[in-house]
Structure formats: structure tokens, C-alpha cells
Enzyme design. Structure first.
Site, PDB file in Angstrom:
ATOM      1  CG  ASP A  66      -1.985   0.676   1.897  1.00 42.66           C
ATOM      2  OD1 ASP A  66      -1.730   2.140   0.699  1.00 42.66           O
ATOM      3  OD2 ASP A  66      -2.914   0.952   1.955  1.00 42.66           O
ATOM      4  CG  ASP A 104       1.203   0.671  -8.878  1.00 45.34           C
ATOM      5  OD1 ASP A 104       1.675   0.046  -7.764  1.00 45.34           O
ATOM      6  OD2 ASP A 104       0.363   1.466  -9.051  1.00 45.34           O
ATOM      7  CB  THR A 148       1.804  -9.832  -7.656  1.00 50.38           C
ATOM      8  OG1 THR A 148       1.100  -8.571  -8.050  1.00 50.38           O
ATOM      9  CG2 THR A 148       3.342  -9.817  -7.254  1.00 50.38           C
ATOM     10  CD  GLU A 149      -2.271 -13.130  -7.258  1.00 51.25           C
ATOM     11  OE1 GLU A 149      -2.239 -14.726  -6.472  1.00 51.25           O
ATOM     12  OE2 GLU A 149      -1.152 -12.396  -6.659  1.00 51.25           O
ATOM     13  CD  GLU A 206       5.363  -7.772 -11.279  1.00 53.58           C
ATOM     14  OE1 GLU A 206       6.438  -8.038 -12.376  1.00 53.58           O
ATOM     15  OE2 GLU A 206       5.780  -8.479 -10.305  1.00 53.58           O
TER      16      GLU A 206
END
Length: 215
Positions: free
Chosen positions: A121, A157, A195-196, A198
Site C-alpha cells: 500500500d 507500480d 503478482t496479480e 503486477e
């Protein structure tokens, strides 16, 4: 990414996968290898915020020589990851349902060899940077837990979070390696597990940032 709906029958479903997690993980502090049935010299890798488990399951399968511990505080999300590991019968993957804010209660000094922080987060709201898992207070805790020469692998990100994290790593005495602001078009992508989150970001054309911060 849409929020996961709360799953039904969480206690019963967790009980079916009980070999993957511990009722009182704090009791394993200083003895994770023994508690999980591994030799004293086996490397311990810790993922903080494992989500639905895509990264941890693939990493544990790819590295059977390590004891991989995945941590997540949300019950529904944790259940998804635990059920996946249970179905695949991965012998070296275990889970903690807990809060990273008290991570020092779970791991002893020099107990962890590597830490993974994937798409944590960013806490972009005003006056929230101390909540970031790469804030110096968290890094100070990680340094106690980690062996000399250990490393933190960090992916995000978020540009602001990445810049912030680089500064915190440096301030806390970590050396920075394998730094890239476009992971999927870098030399490091060959070994990367998406990852999901990503994959969703990549599909939107958002570049992924990554760095390895070493003790």
C-alpha cells in the site's frame, strides 16, 4: 483491482488447511525452521503482504531449498493463498495471518535471509508515509530480523513510493542493486514472477519499478 468479497466459512476452510499455518505464530519466534520441520541451516524467505498467493506459491515451488513464509493480515485474502498452497501440496510454504506493524513479535534476530515486498500500500494520503512498509521504522525492524548480507526485494507500480523507498533504504544503510524503473523490459524480467496486481498494472501500460536493497 476490485476488492475481494468476504469468503464464507473461513474458520472451517482454514481448518482443512491447518498444516499451512499456525494458531499462535508468535510462539515460533526464533524457531521457524524447527516449527516447520526444516534443518537449522535452511534459508528463510519472508513475503510481507502475499495477497492471493500467486507470487509465494510460484517462488516456493521454484526454490524448494528454502523455507518460504508468507504474511497477510486480511482473512479472506489469506484463505485464498492458503487453499492454493494446500491444493498444490507445497511442502516449504507456510503462512502467517498477522499485521506487519508488529512483525518484531514474529521473528527473532538474524532469523530471516530475504524479504519480499510486492505492491505494498503506497499510503498516498497526507501524513501517512509512516504506514509504508519501506518507512525507516519498518526497515529498522527488518534489519534486526535479517542476517548480515540479507536482502529486501521491493516492487511497486507507484513512482512516488519507489522514490521514497530508495531514499529510506539509503538512509538506513542498505546498498541498492538491480534497480530498474521498467522491470518488464529489463534484464531482470527473465526471473521475475508477476503478482496479480503486477499483471493488472502491466495490462494498463504502467511500468513496474523494482530494487534489491541489501544489508
Amino acid at each position: 483491482m476490485a476488492r475481494m468479497r468476504t469468503k464464507r466459512n473461513i474458520p472451517a476452510r482454514m481448518e482443512k488447511c491447518h498444516e499451512r499455518w499456525f494458531d499462535a505464530p508468535m510462539l515460533n519466534k526464533g524457531n521457524w525452521r524447527g516449527a516447520c520441520g526444516f534443518a537449522p541451516d535452511v534459508p528463510v524467505w519472508l513475503e510481507i503482504g502475499c495477497g492471493k498467493g500467486k507470487f509465494c506459491t510460484e517462488m516456493a515451488l521454484r526454490h524448494p531449498e528454502v523455507l518460504y513464509i508468507a504474511m497477510e493480515r486480511d482473512a479472506s485474502v489469506t484463505l485464498a493463498a492458503i487453499e492454493k498452497a494446500h491444493e498444490l501440496e507445497i511442502p516449504n510454504l507456510f503462512f502467517i495471518r498477522g499485521d506487519a506493524g508488529i512483525i518484531e513479535n514474529y521473528f527473532a534476530e538474524d532469523e530471516v535471509d530475504r524479504i519480499f515486498l510486492n505492491f505494498s500500500d503506497p499510503w498516498t494520503r497526507q501524513n501517512k508515509p509512516k504506514r509504508r512498509l519501506t518507512y525507516r521504522d519498518f526497515l529498522a525492524k527488518y534489519k534486526v530480523m535479517m542476517k548480515e548480507g540479507g536482502a529486501i526485494e521491493f516492487k511497486t507500480d507507484n513512482d512516488d513510493l519507489f522514490d521514497f523507498s530508495l531514499g529510506e533504504f539509503s538512509e538506513m544503510g542498505f546498498s541498492l542493486e538491480e534497480e530498474t524503473r521498467d522491470l518488464h523490459n529489463s534484464e531482470y524480467d527473465a526471473e521475475n514472477i508477476r503478482t496479480e496486481f503486477e499483471q493488472k498494472f502491466a495490462d494498463q501500460g504502467i511500468t513496474i519499478k523494482r530494487v534489491v536493497a541489501r544489508m
